[in-house]
Design a protein around this motif. Structure first.
Motif, PDB file in Angstrom:
ATOM      1  N   SER A  69       0.199   1.799   2.004  1.00 36.21           N
ATOM      2  CA  SER A  69       0.956   0.542   2.063  1.00 36.21           C
ATOM      3  C   SER A  69       0.018  -0.649   1.944  1.00 36.21           C
ATOM      4  O   SER A  69       0.368  -1.667   1.336  1.00 36.21           O
ATOM      5  CB  SER A  69       1.772   0.476   3.342  1.00 36.21           C
ATOM      6  OG  SER A  69       0.927   0.513   4.453  1.00 36.21           O
ATOM      7  N   GLU A  72      -0.785  -0.979  -1.766  1.00 35.15           N
ATOM      8  CA  GLU A  72       0.376  -1.497  -2.489  1.00 35.15           C
ATOM      9  C   GLU A  72       0.509  -2.999  -2.296  1.00 35.15           C
ATOM     10  O   GLU A  72       0.697  -3.755  -3.252  1.00 35.15           O
ATOM     11  CB  GLU A  72       1.640  -0.816  -1.954  1.00 35.15           C
ATOM     12  CG  GLU A  72       2.120   0.348  -2.769  1.00 35.15           C
ATOM     13  CD  GLU A  72       3.454   0.830  -2.250  1.00 35.15           C
ATOM     14  OE1 GLU A  72       4.453   0.202  -2.592  1.00 35.15           O
ATOM     15  OE2 GLU A  72       3.494   1.804  -1.495  1.00 35.15           O
ATOM     16  N   LYS A 125      -1.159  -0.841  -7.939  1.00 33.39           N
ATOM     17  CA  LYS A 125       0.129  -0.733  -7.248  1.00 33.39           C
ATOM     18  C   LYS A 125       0.910   0.485  -7.743  1.00 33.39           C
ATOM     19  O   LYS A 125       1.450   1.252  -6.935  1.00 33.39           O
ATOM     20  CB  LYS A 125       0.935  -2.007  -7.449  1.00 33.39           C
ATOM     21  CG  LYS A 125       2.276  -1.957  -6.761  1.00 33.39           C
ATOM     22  CD  LYS A 125       2.794  -3.325  -6.453  1.00 33.39           C
ATOM     23  CE  LYS A 125       4.203  -3.258  -5.920  1.00 33.39           C
ATOM     24  NZ  LYS A 125       4.305  -2.588  -4.654  1.00 33.39           N
ATOM     25  N   THR A 129       1.914   3.798  -5.555  1.00 32.76           N
ATOM     26  CA  THR A 129       3.341   4.021  -5.347  1.00 32.76           C
ATOM     27  C   THR A 129       3.755   5.420  -5.788  1.00 32.76           C
ATOM     28  O   THR A 129       4.502   6.104  -5.078  1.00 32.76           O
ATOM     29  CB  THR A 129       4.155   2.972  -6.124  1.00 32.76           C
ATOM     30  OG1 THR A 129       3.700   1.689  -5.770  1.00 32.76           O
ATOM     31  CG2 THR A 129       5.612   3.099  -5.829  1.00 32.76           C
TER      32      THR A 129
END
Lengths: 141, 78, 125
Positions: A69, A72, A125, A129
């Motif tokens: 996280s 990201e 990202k 993900t």
């Protein structure tokens, strides 16, 4: 699950080449087909290959959900921050050449102003993900 | 070029029918990955290399991985 | 008449897109297994993408990349491929969401057959 020696050795040998190709697709995204999304997916495929061959727990140790996280959010903040660079000077969101960023000659690696930096953020990202998508699907609850 | 296109498109239809008819779900997913790779060659023939590289990474890579993960969580046979 | 037939024969990409759409549609309707339904939806999506990209095909054209290949020649239309790039991303997102829902359904009902799930729901109510 049985131990397959050939698979493990070949995967250990192949993963760096997949990652180098993925980063090549990201960095040359403004010159040739590809870009942040396709390159990020290739990098993510190498990490998922590691988790498939070895154990999912072993892969989760390398990239836990908290770390995922963080990465990201860093990718998204990187993109939006570079976009607001133009707003701070007085232009539009994601303004590239008009606010004085050097564009370089087209066709060379260092050209295009903001675009390679933006696709770098997109690549990070997307890679993180896709990997966390796989982990959340196979995880036992 | 047209002969190659028609050949690949015919194999594409065969792959789609094989993926539909196979009772083994894992085999169907692997045939679907082959379908995606043939589709990437079609995009290259149609002059869309960016779509080709995305299809090869996403259709043949990520979709197959996610489907195999789902099969490992559920059952292999219909 | 002959010219019209030749012109019809050159559009073979559209016929194959139609065949693939029919195969995907048949799969989605006739199979009761949920994973087979998702594969059918994916085949339908790729057939639509094939139709769109084939609309931008130019006979003898080249891929529109700056600095690679001959300059100034006929180029393929890049607009449909730029649209379809977004479509592929959406297709993969939908597939991932549907697979996550499938795992949840399996842990709740213990089966992936749509007909059996409907029967089990009928017994519960």
């Amino acid at each position: 699950m049985q131990e397959i020696l050939i698979l493990k050795i070949v995967v250990r040998f192949v993963i760096p080449f997949i990652q180098v190709y993925g980063f090549y697709v990201i960095t040359a995204g403004h010159l040739s087909p590809g870009g942040g999304f396709a390159g990020g997916t290739i990098v993510a495929a190498s990490m998922v290959l590691y988790a498939l061959t070895f154990d999912a727990h072993q892969g989760l140790e390398k990239l836990s959900h908290e770390r995922a996280s963080i990465f990201e959010s860093l990718g998204a903040i990187w993109y939006v921050g570079l976009g607001f660079l133009g707003v701070l000077v007085g232009g539009n969101f994601l303004t590239n050449g008009q606010i004085g960023i050097p564009l370089g000659t087209p066709g060379q690696l260092i050209s295009g102003g903001l675009i390679p930096l933006l696709s770098f953020g997109i690549g990070i990202k997307v890679a993180v993900t896709v990997v966390s998508l796989y982990y959340s699907l196979v995880e036992e609850d | 070029m047209a002969i190659l296109d028609i050949l690949i498109l015919s194999i594409l239809v065969l792959c789609a029918l094989a993926a539909v008819r196979t009772r083994d779900l894992l085999g169907a997913v692997i045939i679907y990955a082959a379908y995606s790779l043939l589709m990437a060659i079609i995009w290259l023939q149609l002059g869309a290399p960016d779509v080709a590289i995305t299809e090869a990474a996403l259709g043949a890579g990520v979709t197959t991985i996610l489907m195999i993960a789902t099969i490992s969580k559920t059952g292999r046979y219909e | 008449m002959a010219e019209a037939l030749v012109a019809l024969g050159q559009n073979y990409f559209f016929y194959y897109a139609l065949i693939l759409f029919m195969v995907g549609f048949y799969t989605t309707l006739s199979h009761s297994n949920l994973l087979k339904k998702i594969i059918g939806i994916n085949i339908m999506e790729t057939s639509i993408f094939l139709f769109f990209v084939a609309l931008g095909y130019v006979e003898g054209g080249q891929a529109p990349i700056l600095g690679r290949g001959a300059e100034g020649g006929p180029f393929m239309n890049p607009l449909p491929s730029a649209l379809i790039l977004t479509g592929i991303v959406v297709a993969v997102s939908i597939t991932a969401f549907a697979l996550a829902l499938m795992v949840k359904l399996y842990s709740f009902y213990g089966t992936l057959d749509a007909d059996e799930i409907v029967m089990l729901r009928g017994e519960k109510e």
